[in-house]
Design a protein around this motif. Structure first.
Motif, PDB file in Angstrom:
ATOM      1  N   GLY A 112       0.988  -1.078   0.118  1.00  0.00           N
ATOM      2  CA  GLY A 112      -0.257  -0.013  -0.123  1.00  0.00           C
ATOM      3  C   GLY A 112       0.801   1.154  -0.146  1.00  0.00           C
ATOM      4  O   GLY A 112       0.509   2.098  -0.756  1.00  0.00           O
ATOM      5  N   VAL A 113       1.852   1.442   0.838  1.00  0.00           N
ATOM      6  CA  VAL A 113       2.920   2.421   0.883  1.00  0.00           C
ATOM      7  C   VAL A 113       3.563   2.552  -0.506  1.00  0.00           C
ATOM      8  O   VAL A 113       3.506   3.784  -1.062  1.00  0.00           O
ATOM      9  N   LEU A 114       4.042   1.409  -0.940  1.00  0.00           N
ATOM     10  CA  LEU A 114       4.447   1.356  -2.663  1.00  0.00           C
ATOM     11  C   LEU A 114       3.604   2.238  -3.444  1.00  0.00           C
ATOM     12  O   LEU A 114       4.088   2.891  -4.282  1.00  0.00           O
ATOM     13  N   ASN A 115       2.447   1.920  -3.257  1.00  0.00           N
ATOM     14  CA  ASN A 115       1.199   2.345  -4.226  1.00  0.00           C
ATOM     15  C   ASN A 115       1.118   3.911  -4.330  1.00  0.00           C
ATOM     16  O   ASN A 115       0.683   4.272  -5.165  1.00  0.00           O
ATOM     17  N   ARG A 116       1.310   4.233  -3.076  1.00  0.00           N
ATOM     18  CA  ARG A 116       0.897   5.857  -2.632  1.00  0.00           C
ATOM     19  C   ARG A 116       2.201   6.555  -2.424  1.00  0.00           C
ATOM     20  O   ARG A 116       1.986   7.766  -2.244  1.00  0.00           O
ATOM     21  N   LEU A 117       3.339   6.030  -2.852  1.00  0.00           N
ATOM     22  CA  LEU A 117       4.443   6.706  -2.739  1.00  0.00           C
ATOM     23  C   LEU A 117       4.611   7.957  -3.402  1.00  0.00           C
ATOM     24  O   LEU A 117       5.490   8.958  -2.975  1.00  0.00           O
ATOM     25  N   ASP A 118       4.452   7.881  -4.606  1.00  0.00           N
ATOM     26  CA  ASP A 118       4.225   9.240  -5.534  1.00  0.00           C
ATOM     27  C   ASP A 118       3.972  10.419  -4.904  1.00  0.00           C
ATOM     28  O   ASP A 118       4.725  11.582  -4.795  1.00  0.00           O
ATOM     29  N   GLU A 119       2.965  10.330  -3.967  1.00  0.00           N
ATOM     30  CA  GLU A 119       2.441  11.657  -3.387  1.00  0.00           C
ATOM     31  C   GLU A 119       3.171  11.860  -2.201  1.00  0.00           C
ATOM     32  O   GLU A 119       3.433  13.300  -2.032  1.00  0.00           O
ATOM     33  N   ILE A 120       4.023  11.017  -1.720  1.00  0.00           N
ATOM     34  CA  ILE A 120       4.686  11.527  -0.532  1.00  0.00           C
ATOM     35  C   ILE A 120       6.191  12.092  -0.854  1.00  0.00           C
ATOM     36  O   ILE A 120       6.609  12.924  -0.413  1.00  0.00           O
ATOM     37  N   THR A 121       6.894  11.578  -2.114  1.00  0.00           N
ATOM     38  CA  THR A 121       7.764  12.276  -2.819  1.00  0.00           C
ATOM     39  C   THR A 121       7.670  13.383  -3.463  1.00  0.00           C
ATOM     40  O   THR A 121       8.659  14.273  -3.763  1.00  0.00           O
ATOM     41  N   ALA A 122       6.676  13.715  -3.763  1.00  0.00           N
ATOM     42  CA  ALA A 122       6.396  14.611  -4.616  1.00  0.00           C
ATOM     43  C   ALA A 122       6.729  16.177  -4.053  1.00  0.00           C
ATOM     44  O   ALA A 122       7.210  17.141  -4.599  1.00  0.00           O
ATOM     45  N   SER A 123       6.666  16.154  -2.768  1.00  0.00           N
ATOM     46  CA  SER A 123       6.906  17.498  -1.974  1.00  0.00           C
ATOM     47  C   SER A 123       8.462  17.635  -1.804  1.00  0.00           C
ATOM     48  O   SER A 123       8.784  18.560  -1.056  1.00  0.00           O
ATOM     49  N   GLN A 124       9.343  16.755  -2.198  1.00  0.00           N
ATOM     50  CA  GLN A 124      10.644  16.336  -1.800  1.00  0.00           C
ATOM     51  C   GLN A 124      10.816  16.783  -0.243  1.00  0.00           C
ATOM     52  O   GLN A 124      11.501  17.855   0.168  1.00  0.00           O
ATOM     53  N   PRO A 125      10.179  16.098   0.689  1.00  0.00           N
ATOM     54  CA  PRO A 125      10.123  16.487   2.108  1.00  0.00           C
ATOM     55  C   PRO A 125      11.475  16.645   2.822  1.00  0.00           C
ATOM     56  O   PRO A 125      12.432  15.904   2.188  1.00  0.00           O
ATOM     57  N   GLN A 126      11.574  17.517   3.777  1.00  0.00           N
ATOM     58  CA  GLN A 126      12.955  17.488   4.554  1.00  0.00           C
ATOM     59  C   GLN A 126      13.374  16.122   5.093  1.00  0.00           C
ATOM     60  O   GLN A 126      14.469  15.488   4.971  1.00  0.00           O
ATOM     61  N   LYS A 127      12.338  15.587   5.656  1.00  0.00           N
ATOM     62  CA  LYS A 127      12.530  14.245   6.406  1.00  0.00           C
ATOM     63  C   LYS A 127      11.275  13.172   6.184  1.00  0.00           C
ATOM     64  O   LYS A 127      10.340  13.760   5.990  1.00  0.00           O
ATOM     65  N   LEU A 128      11.586  12.049   6.347  1.00  0.00           N
ATOM     66  CA  LEU A 128      10.419  11.043   6.225  1.00  0.00           C
ATOM     67  C   LEU A 128      10.893   9.933   7.155  1.00  0.00           C
ATOM     68  O   LEU A 128      11.726   9.176   7.314  1.00  0.00           O
ATOM     69  N   PHE A 129       9.631   9.838   8.039  1.00  0.00           N
ATOM     70  CA  PHE A 129       9.716   8.733   9.290  1.00  0.00           C
ATOM     71  C   PHE A 129       8.814   7.810   8.613  1.00  0.00           C
ATOM     72  O   PHE A 129       7.575   7.693   8.465  1.00  0.00           O
ATOM     73  N   LEU A 130       9.196   6.447   8.534  1.00  0.00           N
ATOM     74  CA  LEU A 130       8.603   5.253   7.820  1.00  0.00           C
ATOM     75  C   LEU A 130       8.516   4.060   8.985  1.00  0.00           C
ATOM     76  O   LEU A 130       9.386   3.713   9.614  1.00  0.00           O
ATOM     77  N   MET A 131       7.444   3.835   9.092  1.00  0.00           N
ATOM     78  CA  MET A 131       6.978   2.581   9.890  1.00  0.00           C
ATOM     79  C   MET A 131       5.919   1.624   9.069  1.00  0.00           C
ATOM     80  O   MET A 131       4.639   2.183   8.900  1.00  0.00           O
ATOM     81  N   ILE A 132       6.156   0.590   8.789  1.00  0.00           N
ATOM     82  CA  ILE A 132       5.144  -0.255   7.877  1.00  0.00           C
ATOM     83  C   ILE A 132       5.479  -1.720   7.861  1.00  0.00           C
ATOM     84  O   ILE A 132       6.856  -2.140   7.868  1.00  0.00           O
ATOM     85  N   GLY A 133       4.784  -2.677   8.001  1.00  0.00           N
ATOM     86  CA  GLY A 133       4.831  -4.126   7.893  1.00  0.00           C
ATOM     87  C   GLY A 133       4.056  -4.769   8.889  1.00  0.00           C
ATOM     88  O   GLY A 133       4.160  -6.219   8.586  1.00  0.00           O
ATOM     89  N   ALA A 134       3.631  -4.145   9.842  1.00  0.00           N
ATOM     90  CA  ALA A 134       2.866  -5.096  10.887  1.00  0.00           C
ATOM     91  C   ALA A 134       1.546  -5.720  10.109  1.00  0.00           C
ATOM     92  O   ALA A 134       1.287  -7.090  10.280  1.00  0.00           O
ATOM     93  N   ASN A 135       0.814  -5.079   9.264  1.00  0.00           N
ATOM     94  CA  ASN A 135      -0.337  -5.816   8.784  1.00  0.00           C
ATOM     95  C   ASN A 135       0.183  -6.796   7.610  1.00  0.00           C
ATOM     96  O   ASN A 135      -0.750  -7.563   7.266  1.00  0.00           O
ATOM     97  N   ASP A 136       1.346  -6.516   6.946  1.00  0.00           N
ATOM     98  CA  ASP A 136       1.740  -7.758   6.233  1.00  0.00           C
ATOM     99  C   ASP A 136       1.846  -9.118   6.992  1.00  0.00           C
ATOM    100  O   ASP A 136       1.786 -10.285   6.477  1.00  0.00           O
TER     101      ASP A 136
END
Length: 253
Positions: A115-139
């Motif tokens: 799901g994160v991979l599928n919506r990542l374009d919106e995240i990277t579009a802003s060229q954020p200063q920092k990105l905090f990622l936590m994902i995998g529990a539902n996998d």
């Protein structure tokens, strides 16, 4: 032949109706007709002989679609600090917890690495200063993926981040433990630890920062400390305060 009196007949019918009503309510609460079928001997025998395929793309829901669509409509800024993940991220009031109005919460309950991979374009579009990622529990929970499978998709996420927003500081947060002793949870904590080993290795490989949250939420039984949880998985207020205290130096440095 002696006929029952109208009173006795009425009582009998009332008791039968009460029994049927109570029985029906109990069955409905347990899942209705599918529950009854699952208890039949032939159904249990079929379950033992037929391998049910694992579910995939469990993140696809109306809520996920609404949140993703909303994120795509929100304006971008050059100072964004983005938290991305599943329900644990979604439920955190990060800007207030960390005293930083640049923080954007991009968590979606039920999300997975796919799901994160599928919506990542919106995240990277802003060229954020920092990105905090936590994902995998539902996998692990919803899709019964192995730690290796999770790491493979996680790698694709990191590759895409590196390609699309190379100047962003990325912080890979470990998965939290779960409390499988006090709550009926179908995830093995050893699998969570295995995923975290992969995440630590990926962080080193991509030259990103790994934040070990796991150790700060584990009690002496190697479980999610009851002090921090409401159901063995999700966090209460104390849990979020603890999380915020750990990541604050990385957010506000």
């Amino acid at each position: 032949m002696v006929l029952k009196s109208p009173l006795l007949l009425g009582v009998s019918l009332s008791l039968n109706l009460l029994f049927i009503t109570v029985f029906s309510v109990l069955i409905i609460r347990r899942g209705g007709i599918p529950y009854l079928v699952s208890k039949l001997p032939f159904h249990q025998q079929i379950e033992q002989t037929v391998k049910i395929p694992r579910r995939r793309n469990t993140y696809q829901s109306t809520y996920h679609h609404i949140r993703k669509q909303m994120f795509e409509q929100l304006p971008n800024s050059e100072t964004e600090i983005i938290f991305i993940g599943d329900s644990l991220t979604d439920q955190g009031e990060w800007a207030e917890l960390l005293g930083n109005t640049n923080i954007r919460n991009r968590g979606i309950s039920g999300d997975t690495t796919d799901g994160v991979l599928n919506r990542l374009d919106e995240i990277t579009a802003s060229q954020p200063q920092k990105l905090f990622l936590m994902i995998g529990a539902n996998d692990l929970w919803n899709e019964q993926k192995s730690a290796t499978e999770i790491a493979q998709t996680y790698r694709l996420i990191l590759e895409k981040i590196q390609q699309q927003t190379p100047e962003t500081q990325v912080f890979i947060q470990s998965l939290l433990p779960m409390n499988t002793i006090q709550y009926p949870i179908k995830v093995n904590n050893s699998d969570i630890i295995a995923v975290n080993r992969h995440l630590q290795n990926l962080a080193s490989e991509f030259s990103y920062t790994y934040i070990d949250l796991h150790q700060h939420f584990t009690n002496n039984q190697k479980q999610l400390d009851p002090l921090y949880t409401v159901d063995g998985v999700h966090l209460n207020g104390k849990g979020y305060l603890n999380w915020a205290k750990i990541v604050n130096p990385y957010v506000n440095e």
